[in-house]
Design an enzyme around this catalytic site. Structure first.
Site, short mmCIF file in Angstrom:
data_model
loop_
_atom_site.label_atom_id
_atom_site.label_comp_id
_atom_site.label_asym_id
_atom_site.label_seq_id
_atom_site.Cartn_x
_atom_site.Cartn_y
_atom_site.Cartn_z
N SER A 47 19.55 26.85 16.16
CA SER A 47 20.25 25.72 15.54
C SER A 47 21.09 24.93 16.55
O SER A 47 21.78 25.49 17.39
CB SER A 47 21.15 26.21 14.42
OG SER A 47 21.97 25.15 13.97
N SER A 94 23.48 22.99 15.49
CA SER A 94 24.76 22.67 14.83
C SER A 94 25.98 23.25 15.55
O SER A 94 26.99 22.53 15.68
CB SER A 94 24.73 23.14 13.38
OG SER A 94 23.72 22.46 12.70
N THR A 122 20.83 25.96 5.88
CA THR A 122 19.44 25.56 6.10
C THR A 122 18.50 26.71 5.75
O THR A 122 18.91 27.67 5.09
CB THR A 122 19.26 24.97 7.52
OG1 THR A 122 17.93 24.44 7.62
CG2 THR A 122 19.49 25.97 8.63
N LYS A 161 18.79 26.98 1.19
CA LYS A 161 19.25 25.77 0.51
C LYS A 161 19.24 25.94 -1.02
O LYS A 161 20.13 25.45 -1.69
CB LYS A 161 18.38 24.57 0.91
CG LYS A 161 18.62 24.10 2.34
CD LYS A 161 17.83 22.84 2.62
CE LYS A 161 17.96 22.38 4.04
NZ LYS A 161 17.23 21.14 4.31
N GLY A 194 3.78 15.06 0.85
CA GLY A 194 4.43 16.37 0.89
C GLY A 194 5.27 16.58 -0.37
O GLY A 194 5.74 15.61 -0.99
P1 NAP Z 1 8.55 22.71 3.13
O1 NAP Z 1 9.46 22.79 1.97
O2 NAP Z 1 7.96 23.93 3.70
O3 NAP Z 1 7.34 21.73 2.73
C1 NAP Z 1 6.29 21.47 3.61
C2 NAP Z 1 5.36 20.42 3.02
O4 NAP Z 1 4.40 20.12 4.03
C3 NAP Z 1 4.57 20.92 1.82
O5 NAP Z 1 4.40 19.84 0.93
C4 NAP Z 1 3.24 21.36 2.44
O6 NAP Z 1 2.15 21.26 1.54
C5 NAP Z 1 3.07 20.30 3.51
N1 NAP Z 1 2.20 20.74 4.59
C6 NAP Z 1 2.46 21.70 5.52
N2 NAP Z 1 1.43 21.79 6.38
C7 NAP Z 1 0.51 20.88 5.97
C8 NAP Z 1 -0.77 20.49 6.46
N3 NAP Z 1 -1.29 21.08 7.54
N4 NAP Z 1 -1.43 19.52 5.82
C9 NAP Z 1 -0.89 18.92 4.75
N5 NAP Z 1 0.31 19.23 4.23
C10 NAP Z 1 0.99 20.21 4.85
O7 NAP Z 1 9.24 21.96 4.36
P2 NAP Z 1 10.43 20.88 4.32
O8 NAP Z 1 11.72 21.59 4.43
O9 NAP Z 1 10.22 19.94 3.19
O10 NAP Z 1 10.20 20.13 5.72
C11 NAP Z 1 9.06 19.30 5.93
C12 NAP Z 1 9.20 18.57 7.24
O11 NAP Z 1 10.32 17.70 7.19
C13 NAP Z 1 9.49 19.50 8.42
O12 NAP Z 1 8.32 19.91 9.02
C14 NAP Z 1 10.36 18.67 9.34
O13 NAP Z 1 9.58 18.13 10.38
C15 NAP Z 1 10.88 17.58 8.46
N6 NAP Z 1 12.36 17.66 8.33
C16 NAP Z 1 13.08 16.62 8.78
C17 NAP Z 1 14.46 16.62 8.69
C18 NAP Z 1 15.22 15.47 9.23
O14 NAP Z 1 16.45 15.47 9.13
N7 NAP Z 1 14.56 14.50 9.80
C19 NAP Z 1 15.10 17.70 8.08
C20 NAP Z 1 14.34 18.77 7.62
C21 NAP Z 1 12.97 18.72 7.75
P3 NAP Z 1 1.80 22.46 0.53
O15 NAP Z 1 2.71 22.31 -0.64
O16 NAP Z 1 0.38 22.25 0.21
O17 NAP Z 1 2.04 23.74 1.28
#
Ligand code: NAP
Length: 515
Positions: free
Chosen positions: A249, A251, A301, A305, A369
């Site tokens: 992290s 943070s 995190t 969460k 997603g």
């Molecule tokens: P999560 O709850 O695990 O959700 C992941 C999502 O991605 C699910 O909808 C999953 O689909 C989909 N997915 C994963 N691999 C895939 C693939 N190969 N093809 C198609 N869909 C796929 O994760 P999250 O916490 O929402 O985080 C998602 C992304 O957000 C992270 O990877 C990160 O890069 C980004 N993020 C950004 C911030 C920011 O502040 N900018 C903060 C946190 C996260 P399924 O439902 O089918 O498994």
């Protein structure tokens, strides 16, 4: 304030002396000479080591650890005793004797007699458990004090998880004399970092990364440069990030650098909370039962969460924006112990998106997603009047989310319809395109048009393939890093009630994320 001790342990005398000099450069409050590590342990070597430390004007602890309590060599009990007595005669400031051995009348008599000859030397009575916490720590402490009321008591045990640390904090709060309690292992790190806050007499730190002498020990540089060890006192308020794992992290670096720059007396800790919901609830209960520890807020995190949301829903106040999302990443604790929960991903995503796209009211938005981040993004877009469709690999998850927010859902393969169906906003909330898979994108380039705003929540790399394609198509873009910074700024304000320094926070985040 707690003393920062650097232990020195080498097999050969000349290397030992080199390592003492290297440790001195880190300006510790004390060094500990682990003489049990010397292969050829004798009075002559001991004298050279002690004289070396004296010449550097650093207070020293001399230890000749029993192998039963982690000693490196099987030196006999008699040899170890003679070394400790000789160290007292040679002018050591402290000697460390295991409580187990000091209870032996012969050992005790010899040490007490040697101490009479050097009133400036203090005895440290120590106990160690490398497996787990002590069964009845309070009565063990009382027994140790009873054995020698002038001694500094040192109790070191393995923390199996972070909740094992709280009995150490309780002991330190109730202490009647000089006491050091050290929780070993990754889960015990906070007992080392915040030793001054908890009132521990000393804490150990390694000279450098490959000289760690006990599990969970940090380097002296890390203790001082990241965690501002020398500035922490009993009154310092505590903050931290609750996560599993937590080591990666950014943070702690962000918050502690901000505290340093503004001169704010705060300490932000990495809090490795294991054991799912049960472990999380236990941690929060431990914190809330001990307002005297001074915890004032947390970042939360993966994977906690949702656990945090449930905990605050039951025991505190949830921000209304967090309610439909069902997850929070921020907990603040007020002076009256009231806890409040927020989801700063909501504004973190919405603010930069609105900056780029202007109003989204009535516009068609595709959210790719259906995980945690999508919930915050969908909530924000729906509140702003956008017409949202959630596209996800697992359709049932998209359907579930769509039901909560009253929006549409579709299969991932139907993303090809985007250009024909007048979507003007596209947000990637999947990990597709994230390092190391930087050649991937959830959209084909030809599906992007110049009247779109394309937002990729992935922040590593800074510019994903999706964003490169969108720029080529002359679309407006929003990067995951903009969201990351925005949610961090709001979180900082919510947790500390201080104004965040955007430039500093962005700089530290870039350094930590190496982007
Ligand atoms: P999560 O709850 O695990 O959700 C992941 C999502 O991605 C699910 O909808 C999953 O689909 C989909 N997915 C994963 N691999 C895939 C693939 N190969 N093809 C198609 N869909 C796929 O994760 P999250 O916490 O929402 O985080 C998602 C992304 O957000 C992270 O990877 C990160 O890069 C980004 N993020 C950004 C911030 C920011 O502040 N900018 C903060 C946190 C996260 P399924 O439902 O089918 O498994």
């Amino acid at each position: 304030m707690s003393h920062l001790v650097i232990p020195v342990s080498e097999k050969k005398e000349d290397k030992f002396i080199e390592s003492i000099k290297a440790a001195a450069l880190k300006k510790p409050d004390m060094v500990e000479l682990r003489t049990d590590c010397l292969h050829n342990l004798n009075y002559d070597s001991l004298e050279k080591l002690i004289n070396c430390v004296k010449s550097l004007s650093i207070p020293m602890i001399v230890t000749c650890r029993d192998p039963k309590e982690g000693g490196m060599h099987d030196h006999s009990q008699l040899v170890r005793l003679e070394i400790l007595c000789e160290a007292i005669r040679l002018g050591a400031d402290y000697i460390d004797c295991e409580f187990l051995n000091y209870q032996n009348a012969g050992v005790r008599e010899a040490i007490d007699k040697a101490l009479e000859g050097n009133p400036f030397c203090r005895l440290i009575l120590s106990v160690h458990n490398f497996e787990e916490p002590f069964c009845e720590p309070a009565s063990l402490y009382e027994n140790m004090r009873h054995c020698n009321k002038y001694a500094i008591i040192k109790m070191a045990y393995m923390a199996r998880d972070i909740n094992d640390c709280f009995s150490a904090f309780d002991l330190l709060r109730e202490k009647k004399g000089d006491l050091a309690v050290i929780c070993m292992g990754a889960a015990g790190e906070i007992s080392r970092i915040a030793a001054s806050k908890f009132g521990s007499f000393f804490t150990f730190a390694a000279c450098d990364g490959d000289k760690v002498s006990a599990p969970g020990q940090l380097t002296a540089d890390c203790m001082r440069e990241v965690y501002r060890f020398d500035k922490i006192s009993l009154d310092t308020p505590l903050y931290g990030i609750i996560a599993e794992p937590v080591g990666h992290s950014a943070s702690p670096a962000v918050y502690n650098a901000s505290f340093e720059k503004t001169g704010y007396d705060g300490l932000y800790l990495p809090l490795l909370v294991e054991g799912g919901k049960e472990g999380f609830d236990e941690f929060m209960d431990n914190v809330m039962e001990r307002p005297g520890l001074g915890f004032r807020g947390f970042s939360v995190t993966i994977p906690h969460k949702n656990n945090a949301f449930e905990y605050v829903r039951k025991n505190g106040r949830l921000d209304e924006k967090a309610e439909p999302i069902g997850a929070i990443n921020t907990i603040s604790i007020a002076d009256n112990s009231m806890i409040s929960g927020f989801n700063t991903d909501y504004n973190g995503a919405l603010k930069p998106l609105l900056r780029a796209a202007g109003s989204v009211d009535g516009k068609k938005a595709a959210v790719i997603g259906a995980g945690g981040v999508s919930k915050a993004v969908v909530a924000g877009l729906c509140d702003q009047g956008a017409v949202v469709t959630i596209f996800n690999r697992t359709l049932s998850k998209a359907e579930e989310l769509a039901r909560i927010f009253g929006c549409g859902f579709d299969d991932l393969k139907n993303l090809s319809r985007l250009p024909d169906e007048n979507y003007s906003i596209v947000v990637n909330c999947t990990s597709v395109g994230m390092s190391p898979n930087v050649g991937e994108s959830p959209l084909r380039e030809e599906w992007i048009s110049e009247d779109m705003t394309v937002f990729d929540t992935v922040y590593n790399p800074l510019e994903t393939k999706l964003l490169t394609d969108a720029k080529r198509a002359a679309a407006k873009t929003v990067s995951g890093f903009e969201m990351f910074v925005e949610q961090a700024l709001e979180q900082y304000q919510k947790i500390t009630s201080l104004e965040p320094d955007r430039v500093l926070i962005e700089k530290v985040l870039r350094e930590k994320l190496k982007i």
